[in-house]
Motif scaffolding. Sequence first.
Motif, short mmCIF file in Angstrom:
data_model
loop_
_atom_site.label_atom_id
_atom_site.label_comp_id
_atom_site.label_asym_id
_atom_site.label_seq_id
_atom_site.Cartn_x
_atom_site.Cartn_y
_atom_site.Cartn_z
N GLY A 95 0.78 -1.23 0.00
CA GLY A 95 0.00 0.00 0.00
C GLY A 95 0.81 1.27 0.00
O GLY A 95 0.24 2.36 0.02
N GLU A 96 2.15 1.16 -0.03
CA GLU A 96 3.00 2.32 0.07
C GLU A 96 3.91 2.52 -1.13
O GLU A 96 4.15 3.65 -1.53
CB GLU A 96 3.88 2.21 1.34
N ASP A 97 4.43 1.45 -1.72
CA ASP A 97 5.35 1.59 -2.84
C ASP A 97 4.63 2.24 -4.02
O ASP A 97 3.42 2.05 -4.21
CB ASP A 97 5.91 0.23 -3.25
N PRO A 98 5.37 2.97 -4.86
CA PRO A 98 4.72 3.72 -5.94
C PRO A 98 4.10 2.85 -7.03
O PRO A 98 3.28 3.35 -7.80
CB PRO A 98 5.86 4.58 -6.51
N ASP A 99 4.45 1.57 -7.10
CA ASP A 99 3.93 0.72 -8.18
C ASP A 99 2.76 -0.15 -7.76
O ASP A 99 2.27 -0.95 -8.54
CB ASP A 99 5.04 -0.17 -8.75
N VAL A 100 2.28 0.00 -6.51
CA VAL A 100 1.17 -0.82 -6.03
C VAL A 100 0.04 0.09 -5.56
O VAL A 100 0.26 1.24 -5.18
CB VAL A 100 1.60 -1.76 -4.89
N PRO A 101 -1.21 -0.41 -5.57
CA PRO A 101 -2.33 0.43 -5.13
C PRO A 101 -2.21 0.85 -3.67
O PRO A 101 -1.59 0.16 -2.85
CB PRO A 101 -3.55 -0.47 -5.33
N ARG A 102 -2.82 1.95 -3.35
CA ARG A 102 -3.03 2.29 -1.94
C ARG A 102 -3.85 1.17 -1.32
O ARG A 102 -4.58 0.46 -2.02
CB ARG A 102 -3.78 3.62 -1.82
N ALA A 103 -3.77 1.02 -0.01
CA ALA A 103 -4.43 -0.14 0.59
C ALA A 103 -4.99 0.18 1.97
O ALA A 103 -4.42 0.96 2.74
CB ALA A 103 -3.46 -1.31 0.69
N ARG A 104 -6.13 -0.43 2.24
CA ARG A 104 -6.70 -0.53 3.57
C ARG A 104 -6.82 -2.02 3.85
O ARG A 104 -7.17 -2.79 2.95
CB ARG A 104 -8.08 0.13 3.65
N HIS A 105 -6.56 -2.45 5.07
CA HIS A 105 -6.67 -3.88 5.33
C HIS A 105 -7.02 -4.15 6.78
O HIS A 105 -6.87 -3.28 7.65
CB HIS A 105 -5.38 -4.62 4.94
N ALA A 106 -7.50 -5.37 7.01
CA ALA A 106 -7.93 -5.78 8.35
C ALA A 106 -6.99 -6.81 8.96
O ALA A 106 -7.33 -7.40 9.99
CB ALA A 106 -9.35 -6.36 8.28
N GLY A 107 -5.84 -7.04 8.32
CA GLY A 107 -4.96 -8.07 8.85
C GLY A 107 -5.62 -9.44 8.74
O GLY A 107 -6.54 -9.65 7.95
N PRO A 108 -5.18 -10.41 9.52
CA PRO A 108 -5.78 -11.76 9.47
C PRO A 108 -7.23 -11.76 9.93
O PRO A 108 -7.66 -10.94 10.74
CB PRO A 108 -4.89 -12.57 10.42
#
Length: 349
Positions: A95-108
């Motif tokens: 979710g942070e690198d410039p080549d990947v989408p932004r991200a929200r997540h809930a973990g496991p």
Amino acid sequence: MIVRIRGYALPSGEYVDLYADGDRWTTDPVPGASLVGEGWLLPGLVDAHTHPGAVEVGRPMDADLLREQLHQHVDAGVTLIRSPGLPGEPPPWFGEDPDVPRARHAGPWLAQHGQFFDGWGRRADHDELPALAASQAARTGWAKIIADWRIGDSSVPVDVLRAVVRAVHAAGGRVAVHSQHPEGGAAAVAAGVDSLEHGMCLDPDLLARMASQGTALTPTLSTLIAGLPNAEKAPDSPKRTWFLRGAGAHGALTAAAAEAGVRVLAGTDSLPHGGIHAEIRAMVAAGMRPEAALAAASWSAREYLGLRGLEPGAPADAVVYDRDPRLDLDQLADPVAVVLRGRCVRSRA
């Protein structure tokens, strides 16, 4: 390269001329900017239910595969994902690198004992779930509860889900709940969860309450519909009956949710990754207006996840099309350009 885009920005249709000043849009001209796309502009697509990073169900996180699957999302114009459940703790670049989408997540995932996939998530007693969910949400912003699982399994009781919601909200997070059976869906809505994932077999009479209390629905419609042909060929069984009845009615439920004012979010929950176009098409085929289906996969989903659209100061994400995608869904497969974090990551040129 400094990015510039211009055209008719959805949802308003207002003509805008935007420059990427780092990772923020501005209407002030930026010297040296290159026009990478002109036409109809969406503020980036969103997949609000995807689980990248594992070779197969139950396997651990694979960082190389995770990046590969995130690139598949980007190729489809997805600039933001939500992962309500991951096969492990993600690497720092997720979710942070410039080549990947932004991200929200809930973990496991969090589940009851004896339910959910072996090797994934964490199984816990009912009295442990609120604290575990609050701890997870304090770290990631979300917690994911498996409210029901197989036919005949007990669902998480509504009082437990209410305690989870209270604890997570007190920690500043939100609760996503998996449900594919009537009892689990009813308990999730009664508990006031933030989003209901799948929601198959949900009583349509609960849609008005979902709308009034702000519970979103992520129907993962295309994936469930794709399972119907195999289910129809399967031997008669309670599982077959359940799936045919639930998945067969899921399109109508999704369209009814949108009409009732429920915030519907587009999510794929499927392989290969990058299938958001199929989810949009499935929503439209089910009876949602094209604009509502696009909103579920773009500006409405971004707003729900805390990101602004195509306006000065907003994150510099966009997908550019030749023609209005509300009138021509085929545009989705052939964008002029995809902009992520102010960088042109896909261009037809």
